[in-house]
Design an enzyme around this catalytic site. Structure first.
Site, PDB file in Angstrom:
ATOM      1  N   LYS A  22      19.926  -2.202  -7.890  1.00 34.62           N
ATOM      2  CA  LYS A  22      21.194  -1.716  -8.452  1.00 34.62           C
ATOM      3  C   LYS A  22      22.041  -2.874  -8.954  1.00 34.62           C
ATOM      4  O   LYS A  22      22.569  -2.840 -10.081  1.00 34.62           O
ATOM      5  CB  LYS A  22      21.941  -0.914  -7.398  1.00 34.62           C
ATOM      6  CG  LYS A  22      23.171  -0.182  -7.904  1.00 34.62           C
ATOM      7  CD  LYS A  22      23.757   0.708  -6.810  1.00 34.62           C
ATOM      8  CE  LYS A  22      22.775   1.782  -6.422  1.00 34.62           C
ATOM      9  NZ  LYS A  22      23.237   2.604  -5.288  1.00 34.62           N
ATOM     10  N   ARG A  91      28.351   0.224  -2.238  1.00 30.97           N
ATOM     11  CA  ARG A  91      27.092   0.954  -2.368  1.00 30.97           C
ATOM     12  C   ARG A  91      25.913   0.045  -2.044  1.00 30.97           C
ATOM     13  O   ARG A  91      25.918  -1.141  -2.380  1.00 30.97           O
ATOM     14  CB  ARG A  91      26.930   1.508  -3.794  1.00 30.97           C
ATOM     15  CG  ARG A  91      28.083   2.351  -4.261  1.00 30.97           C
ATOM     16  CD  ARG A  91      27.939   2.765  -5.709  1.00 30.97           C
ATOM     17  NE  ARG A  91      26.964   3.822  -5.882  1.00 30.97           N
ATOM     18  CZ  ARG A  91      26.501   4.218  -7.072  1.00 30.97           C
ATOM     19  NH1 ARG A  91      26.892   3.602  -8.172  1.00 30.97           N
ATOM     20  NH2 ARG A  91      25.628   5.191  -7.148  1.00 30.97           N
ATOM     21  N   GLY A 100      19.253   7.716  -1.487  1.00 33.92           N
ATOM     22  CA  GLY A 100      19.921   8.432  -0.417  1.00 33.92           C
ATOM     23  C   GLY A 100      19.620   7.933   0.981  1.00 33.92           C
ATOM     24  O   GLY A 100      20.150   8.472   1.956  1.00 33.92           O
ATOM     25  N   MET A 102      20.223   4.897   2.300  1.00 36.62           N
ATOM     26  CA  MET A 102      21.219   3.981   2.872  1.00 36.62           C
ATOM     27  C   MET A 102      22.608   4.437   2.443  1.00 36.62           C
ATOM     28  O   MET A 102      22.764   5.445   1.764  1.00 36.62           O
ATOM     29  CB  MET A 102      20.910   2.546   2.462  1.00 36.62           C
ATOM     30  CG  MET A 102      19.630   2.022   3.104  1.00 36.62           C
ATOM     31  SD  MET A 102      19.237   0.340   2.620  1.00 36.62           S
ATOM     32  CE  MET A 102      18.839   0.535   0.888  1.00 36.62           C
ATOM     33  N   ARG A 333      18.134   2.277 -13.758  1.00 37.78           N
ATOM     34  CA  ARG A 333      16.922   1.750 -13.142  1.00 37.78           C
ATOM     35  C   ARG A 333      15.743   2.386 -13.854  1.00 37.78           C
ATOM     36  O   ARG A 333      15.882   3.429 -14.503  1.00 37.78           O
ATOM     37  CB  ARG A 333      16.875   2.073 -11.643  1.00 37.78           C
ATOM     38  CG  ARG A 333      16.908   3.555 -11.334  1.00 37.78           C
ATOM     39  CD  ARG A 333      17.101   3.830  -9.864  1.00 37.78           C
ATOM     40  NE  ARG A 333      17.327   5.243  -9.597  1.00 37.78           N
ATOM     41  CZ  ARG A 333      17.857   5.736  -8.491  1.00 37.78           C
ATOM     42  NH1 ARG A 333      18.216   4.920  -7.521  1.00 37.78           N
ATOM     43  NH2 ARG A 333      18.037   7.022  -8.328  1.00 37.78           N
ATOM     44  N   HIS A 449      19.075  15.305  -4.422  1.00 39.29           N
ATOM     45  CA  HIS A 449      18.341  14.506  -3.431  1.00 39.29           C
ATOM     46  C   HIS A 449      16.922  15.018  -3.254  1.00 39.29           C
ATOM     47  O   HIS A 449      15.954  14.245  -3.255  1.00 39.29           O
ATOM     48  CB  HIS A 449      19.086  14.542  -2.092  1.00 39.29           C
ATOM     49  CG  HIS A 449      18.341  13.894  -0.968  1.00 39.29           C
ATOM     50  ND1 HIS A 449      17.488  14.592  -0.137  1.00 39.29           N
ATOM     51  CD2 HIS A 449      18.296  12.606  -0.547  1.00 39.29           C
ATOM     52  CE1 HIS A 449      16.961  13.766   0.743  1.00 39.29           C
ATOM     53  NE2 HIS A 449      17.438  12.562   0.528  1.00 39.29           N
ATOM     54  N   SER A 770     -22.320  -6.589   2.217  1.00 38.28           N
ATOM     55  CA  SER A 770     -21.402  -5.473   1.990  1.00 38.28           C
ATOM     56  C   SER A 770     -20.497  -5.387   3.221  1.00 38.28           C
ATOM     57  O   SER A 770     -20.990  -5.243   4.337  1.00 38.28           O
ATOM     58  CB  SER A 770     -22.156  -4.162   1.797  1.00 38.28           C
ATOM     59  OG  SER A 770     -21.252  -3.102   1.566  1.00 38.28           O
ATOM     60  N   CYS A 838     -18.036  -1.411   1.548  1.00 35.66           N
ATOM     61  CA  CYS A 838     -18.454  -0.014   1.615  1.00 35.66           C
ATOM     62  C   CYS A 838     -17.677   0.791   2.639  1.00 35.66           C
ATOM     63  O   CYS A 838     -17.974   1.956   2.877  1.00 35.66           O
ATOM     64  CB  CYS A 838     -19.951   0.094   1.893  1.00 35.66           C
ATOM     65  SG  CYS A 838     -20.482  -0.650   3.453  1.00 35.66           S
ATOM     66  N   TYR A 858     -18.067  -5.598  -6.264  1.00 36.34           N
ATOM     67  CA  TYR A 858     -17.846  -4.160  -6.382  1.00 36.34           C
ATOM     68  C   TYR A 858     -17.139  -3.631  -5.141  1.00 36.34           C
ATOM     69  O   TYR A 858     -17.121  -4.280  -4.082  1.00 36.34           O
ATOM     70  CB  TYR A 858     -19.166  -3.414  -6.595  1.00 36.34           C
ATOM     71  CG  TYR A 858     -20.097  -3.439  -5.404  1.00 36.34           C
ATOM     72  CD1 TYR A 858     -20.017  -2.482  -4.400  1.00 36.34           C
ATOM     73  CD2 TYR A 858     -21.074  -4.433  -5.279  1.00 36.34           C
ATOM     74  CE1 TYR A 858     -20.859  -2.511  -3.301  1.00 36.34           C
ATOM     75  CE2 TYR A 858     -21.922  -4.471  -4.187  1.00 36.34           C
ATOM     76  CZ  TYR A 858     -21.808  -3.503  -3.198  1.00 36.34           C
ATOM     77  OH  TYR A 858     -22.640  -3.531  -2.106  1.00 36.34           O
TER      78      TYR A 858
END
Length: 880
Positions: A22, A91, A100, A102, A333, A449, A770, A838, A858
């Site tokens: 902000k 704020r 919302g 904080m 934002r 909200h 792997s 894997c 991979y």
């Protein structure tokens, strides 16, 4: 000493780490010359110091005082000045948006004297002044003094009855101020603080403290936001949307955050302050209505919206206030959006020449793609629609109705699917929103909200279903036509259309899944599927990591191939021994002597061969990594307790086989099977077991070669901890392969910490590694996964010991360090060593990025997660 406070003229949008999102964006808009009220930002460094020491850091009070004096000088009036007061807002504003979660306090500087000066500023508008004063006490009492918000709401509701807030008279509001001050005195034992600077000081500390409020902690955990960032605090000169009907406040989006379509989207509320819009207390009007209400402010807003989108090169979320015809920008934002909107907007921006395809791929995520693969409602089924609201966050959600967050958490914990129904949500409902499958509110719009938070977490949400009369106290809601739905009844909500249905509505596969399955596109989702196809094609062209599949059957492998798999990274051969074949494994375990053991193995071999042949055919031309049997043999036997009871009840009539099975179960039972006779140890202790499996693989490959196929089998030895183990199995396996004229790589899973630490030695006998990160995580942490997740993981997450479960995302510091050591030392011994993963971490976005960083070739994951891994592999390659 660090600088703790920055004027809006000193920052820019790239200082989010220091100024929060902000503050950085307020500074950026100030630099662009947009109409931003003056103010200053207290840094995240100050917050971290405050939270660490439990006190305001040295020098901060002096810096705040200096910047406040400069603000007062610029505005020509002092904070709380009796005859002409400057008022400020305080704020929160963290690096990552936490809507919302904080605290915010508006109208700081009002007291029994300055309220008259504020009325004078507004041309004698007493109603506006007293409304602002009651708002200050209400917000301050709840957020700073910790008073239950219901105390103030009940008092307010008692005065207004069936009227809206803005219909209260000045006298009623003045009386309400006295009532509110009485509540403060009753709850805290002290008077409401009249000193404006004390108000500001306490509000700043409250914002700092709110970083560790339970709802903020819960939100960070849900969104995987680091706990050590802290929040900035923005102190800004107040502008007022509640002066009268020529004033108001709103939220605007430069594109529709729900669909991604271009146009004018947002909400506006006359005679209100900003919190009224997001709280959903009053239903807003569409942003387009502002053109009728105040054409000049509307035209200026559209011009600023276009400028901001072209500057940020993205969808912008904007908060603004109109004060007696004057437009003020309070926040911008990069806006949260639904997954579908993310893909559509990314491709739109490419077509507009604002970004390239590389950046478009960076703008979407694997988590968003996964959400697009969720099912949707069947359009052809008979559905009873009982209401319609705003399509706030798409998806199809079915569940039992609950009216409180506590009940949602309770039933979800019992495995129930629930829909949280509220008049409007507030930040305290976060736990219930997370637990629920979907959220339905009777009030609020697309910027309320509920809508903002649901969109951020990919939760289905329908807002502003005004036809519903929701009674939380009576645990029911009433829909048009006298339909009454009570807690526990099942409803279905469609976040894409806003429809609410009675009962359970069937779901069908998503259009994106149908696209991946090769079914083409139809209907309204055509543009979405085209956007996904375009970005996935580019992702495949830039990623370095291969994406393979964990698949145990030909059917799984075929589906994985349709989803884009380039091989099979894990075929678990033990899964082929389940069902009707379990008895053959029992025969092997019960076999006495070499001859009977070999007979049991001979019975299993053709079944394995046929399974492998089908798998190799499904993946023809691509590598198929087949892991030899891994779990301990007793897992294939009946449960010890069940078998003991059966034998005991049968007594003398118990079968000889049951008696022998019970003896075998007793013999093979282990105190800690995970660390017992399994994997390579099993293959070395039971002669012929691994040889049978390798022979089946070789025969299957031979069959495919003779049929003109192109098989690429790879043999993976599990649970190796010492190179000598691998050498033993490799020698026997290589001989069998030569005998059948088949070539295959022979490698091992790295799942034992010792294997990772001696990888240089093991690589001398391995063609590939792997990483089996499921077991590697268990052994590195000393966890038994089946036990610890239920026993204490929730507590560990609450305490911040985990940011996320190490079974969901690779623990980079511990398990990741072992992987990095193994990769580096393995390739030092064998430069051409192939490296993969894997474990199911192979489909986790953050883990995919880590695998790219340490140079794996991979990742392998379940078929459904393959598109996610493909996209994240590209994003890892394009990361800046």
């Amino acid at each position: 000493m660090p600088k703790f406070v920055y004027d809006f003229t000193e920052g820019n949008k790239d200082l989010k780490d220091l100024l929060g999102g902000k503050g950085a964006n307020l500074a950026e808009m100030t630099n662009l010359g947009l109409p931003v009220p003056p103010g200053f930002t207290i840094t995240t460094e100050a917050c971290r110091a405050y939270l660490a020491d439990g006190a305001v850091p040295a020098g901060l009070d002096g810096e705040i005082a200096g910047h406040l004096t400069a603000l007062e000088s610029a505005m020509g009036r002092r904070l709380g000045q009796a005859d002409d007061p400057l008022l400020v807002s305080v704020r929160s504003g963290a690096k990552f948006s936490m809507p919302g979660m904080m605290e915010t306090v508006l109208n700081i500087g009002l007291n029994d004297e300055s309220v008259h000066g504020l009325a004078k500023q507004a041309g004698g508008n007493d109603r506006f002044a007293w409304d602002s004063y009651r708002r200050l006490i209400q917000m301050f009492g709840k957020t700073v003094l910790g008073i239950e918000g219901d105390r103030f709401e009940e008092a307010l509701d008692g005065v207004k009855g069936d009227r809206e807030d803005f219909e209260l008279t000045a006298g009623e509001l003045q009386s309400l101020v006295e009532t509110f001050k009485g509540i403060v005195r009753e709850e805290t034992g002290k008077d409401f603080p009249a000193d404006p600077r004390e108000q500001m000081r306490l509000a700043i500390n409250a914002v700092f403290d709110s970083w560790n409020a339970p709802r903020a902690i819960l939100y960070r955990r849900q969104e995987r936001i680091p706990a050590d960032l802290g929040t900035a605090v923005n102190v800004c000169a107040m502008v007022f949307g509640n002066v009268g009907m020529d004033s108001g406040t709103g939220v605007a989006f430069t594109r529709d955050p729900g669909s991604g379509q271009q146009g004018v989207y947002g909400d506006y509320l006359q005679n209100a302050q900003g919190e009224d819009v997001v709280a959903g207390i009053r239903n807003t009007v569409p942003l387009q209505d502002l053109e009728r209400i105040d054409a000049g402010a509307y035209r200026e807003l559209l011009s600023i919206m276009e400028r901001l989108e072209n500057h940020y090169l993205d969808l912008c979320d904007i908060e603004f206030t109109v004060e007696r015809g004057k437009l003020w920008m309070l926040q911008t934002r990069v806006g949260k959006r639904t997954p579908g909107a993310a893909f559509r907007i990314a491709t739109q921006l490419v077509d507009q020449g604002l970004i390239d395809l590389d950046e478009a791929v960076r703008r979407v995520s694997g988590d968003q793609l996964a959400q697009l693969m969720f099912p949707r409602f069947d359009g052809g089924s008979g559905k009873k629609q009982i209401a319609k609201g705003m399509n706030a966050s798409p998806g199809a959600a079915v569940g039992k109705v609950v009216f409180t967050s506590e009940r949602a958490v309770e039933l979800a914990g019992q495995g129930e699917d629930v829909i949280l129904v509220r008049r409007e949500t507030n930040p305290d409902d976060l736990s219930g929103m997370i637990a629920a499958k979907g959220v339905l509110t009777s009030r609020g719009g697309k910027t309320s909200h509920a809508a903002v938070v649901a969109r951020g977490m990919g939760k289905t949400c329908v807002c502003g279903a005004e036809e519903l009369d929701v009674s939380v106290g009576e645990r029911r809601f009433t829909a048009p036509g006298g339909v009454v739905v009570t807690e526990g009844d099942v409803i279905s909500i469609d976040g894409t259309t806003g429809a609410v249905y009675l009962g359970e509505v069937p779901v069908v596969p998503s259009a994106v899944v149908e696209y991946f399955e090769g079914g083409g596109t139809t209907g309204a989702d055509d543009d979405l599927v085209r956007a996904v196809d375009r970005l996935m094609a580019h992702a495949d062209s830039v990623r370095g990591l291969g994406v393979w599949a964990n698949a145990d059957t030909a059917e799984d492998a075929a589906r994985a191939r349709r989803f884009g798999a380039q091989g099979v990274g894990l075929c678990r051969t033990e899964h082929m021994f389940l069902g009707e074949r379990r008895q053959l494994v029992e025969d092997l375990i019960l076999a006495e002597g070499q001859e009977r053991r070999q007979a049991a193995l001979d019975a299993l071999e053709p079944l394995q061969r046929d399974d492998f042949a089908e798998l190799l055919e499904a993946m023809d031309g691509l590598p198929v990594t087949i892991r030899l049997i891994d779990p301990p043999l007793h897992e294939f036997l009946p449960d010890f307790v069940d078998l003991s009871v059966r034998v005991a009840l049968a007594g003398d009539d118990a079968t000889e086989r049951d008696r022998r099975l019970l003896a075998a179960v007793k013999r093979l039972r282990e105190q800690n099977p995970m660390l017992g006779l399994r994997g390579v140890r099993l293959g070395l202790v039971i002669p012929g077991l691994f040889a049978m499996q390798v022979r089946a693989i070789a025969e299957a490959a031979r069959i495919r070669l003779d049929q003109g196929g192109d098989p690429h089998p790879e043999i993976m030895i599990p649970l190796v901890g010492a190179v000598q183990e691998l050498e033993q199995v490799r020698e026997e396996s290589a001989a069998i392969l030569r005998e059948h004229g088949v070539e295959a790589l022979i490698g091992t899973m790295i799942e034992v910490p010792r294997a990772a630490l001696t990888a240089g030695q093991i690589a001398e006998a391995a063609d590939f590694f792997s990483f089996g990160t499921n077991d590697l995580t268990q052994m590195a942490w000393g966890f038994s996964r089946d036990d610890v997740e239920a026993a204490f993981f929730t507590r560990y997450l609450d305490l911040g010991i985990f940011g996320v479960s190490p079974f969901e995302t690779i623990d980079r510091d511990g398990v990741g360090r072992l992987m990095r050591i193994a990769a580096e030392e393995g390739r030092r011994s064998r430069p051409d060593l192939k490296l993969g993963i894997c474990g199911e971490h192979g489909g986790d976005p953050d883990s995919v990025h880590f695998c790219h960083e340490i140079g794996l070739d991979y990742v392998s994951c379940s078929p459904f997660r393959i598109p996610v891994a493909r996209l994240e592999a590209a994003r890892a390659a394009l990361a800046r």
